[in-house]
Each structure stands twice: as structure tokens, then as C-alpha cells.
Design an enzyme around this catalytic site. Structure first.
Site, PDB file in Angstrom:
ATOM      1  N   ARG A  67      -4.147  58.495  22.600  1.00 20.47           N
ATOM      2  CA  ARG A  67      -4.584  57.471  23.556  1.00 20.47           C
ATOM      3  C   ARG A  67      -3.507  56.426  23.800  1.00 20.47           C
ATOM      4  NH1 ARG A  67     -10.620  56.112  21.654  1.00 20.47           N
ATOM      5  NH2 ARG A  67      -9.524  55.942  19.681  1.00 20.47           N
ATOM      6  N   GLU A 104      -7.088  58.261   4.926  1.00 19.95           N
ATOM      7  CA  GLU A 104      -8.123  57.981   3.936  1.00 19.95           C
ATOM      8  C   GLU A 104      -8.294  59.163   2.985  1.00 19.95           C
ATOM      9  OE1 GLU A 104     -12.790  56.566   3.722  1.00 19.95           O
ATOM     10  OE2 GLU A 104     -11.784  56.699   5.656  1.00 19.95           O
TER      11      GLU A 104
END
Length: 183
Positions: A67, A104
Site C-alpha cells: 500500500r 510478531e
């Protein structure tokens, strides 16, 4: 802090749609596609980011996949600057520099064409969202390894509760981090 007006912030925020439980339960996804579909909002965003690039003396803009490409390319055109994509590993042809970074759960890797940057370049990194800061931090390392200077990082939205700004502090080395909206 940016010079983006409150009315511009309100316009941008009004065009960002919250999608609950996407891509998994418990996540509130910030969908920018309504903003991109609105020519007034998309123009306001492009203008605000271009102004930041010029204010901080950028000579080129790096957009982060995917994006970030959508936002950075029109900003580069508006500001009269070059655009250099940072892609996921294996997507760029030819010689690249790569940088792994922590997610993560696991790691990821991004790449850049080093020959597109020079020691005279001041690079503004543009992305849609600053979350944990992993991708932005890796891009700053790539820019420096390519021999260029960092003018700063500019994002449409910062997810303040994820502490990405704090995690990026060392990587920024005093360069500004500008978020048009913080949630």
C-alpha cells in the site's frame, strides 16, 4: 507534528473504514480503499505527504510494499521527486540489497535496488500505516546500506497503541517520523 489541518485530518479519517475481525478475530483492520476511491480525499493525502517530503528536503521517495506504493508514487510525481520501491524478497530483478526483520511470529525480508540511491540522496519513506515499525526500520537500514541519507518517515496513520514510534527511535537517528493521523 505536521502542518496538516484539522479539516484535512477529519476528511482522511472519515474515509478510513474499520473492518472488525479482519484478517483474524480481535483485529480491527483500517481499510484505506474508501479514501483511495475518493478523489478529493486522495488528493488531500497526496498533497499533505508531498508537502512533508519537500519540507524535509527529500530528493527521492521510497514506498513500502504494497500500500505504500499506492501512496508514494503519486506523492513523488506531485513533489517532482523520484520513486524507489522497497519490495518483498525475490520480487525485484537484478542486484538488490536485502534486509531481514522480525515479525510478531517469525521473520520477513525486504529488498531494494541499491543503484537507484546515491550518497547525495535524502530519502523520505512513505507507507500507509505505522504499526510495530518492523518494515519501516528495515527500510531505513536498507537506505543507509545503499549509501543514502534518511530525510524521514511519513505515514497516513500511526497505530499508537502498538508502540512502533518507540521501536523506531534508534533507527530514525533523529530523522522525523510524521503521521497524518494517530489512532
Amino acid at each position: 507534528m505536521t502542518s496538516t489541518t484539522d479539516s484535512t485530518r477529519e476528511l482522511l479519517l472519515s474515509r478510513i473504514r474499520d473492518v472488525p475481525d479482519y484478517p483474524k478475530p480481535g483485529v480491527m483492520f483500517k481499510d484505506i480503499t474508501p479514501l483511495l476511491a475518493d478523489p478529493v480525499a486522495f488528493t488531500a493525502l497526496t498533497d499533505a505527504l508531498a508537502e512533508l517530503c519537500l519540507r524535509h528536503g527529500a530528493t527521492k521517495i521510497v514506498g513500502l510494499e504494497a500500500r505504500g506504493f499506492i501512496l508514494a508514487a503519486p506523492v513523488a510525481v506531485r513533489a517532482g521527486l523520484g520513486f524507489v520501491p522497497v519490495r518483498k524478497a525475490g520480487k525485484l530483478p537484478g542486484a538488490t540489497l536485502s534486509q531481514a526483520y522480525e515479525l510478531e511470529y517469525g521473520t520477513a525480508e525486504i529488498e531494494i535496488h541499491a543503484e537507484d540511491l546515491s550518497a547525495d540522496d535524502r530519502i523520505m519513506v512513505i507507507d500507509d500505516v505505522l504499526a510495530t515499525g518492523g518494515t519501516a526500520g528495515a527500510s531505513l537500514e536498507l537506505i543507509r546500506r545503499a549509501g543514502a541519507q534518511v530525510a524521514g518517515v511519513a505515514v497516513l496513520m500511526e497505530l499508537g497503541f502498538l508502540d512502533g514510534r518507540a521501536r523506531l527511535a534508534d533507527s530514525l537517528r533523529g530523522a522525523p517520523l510524521e503521521a497524518l493521523i494517530t489512532v
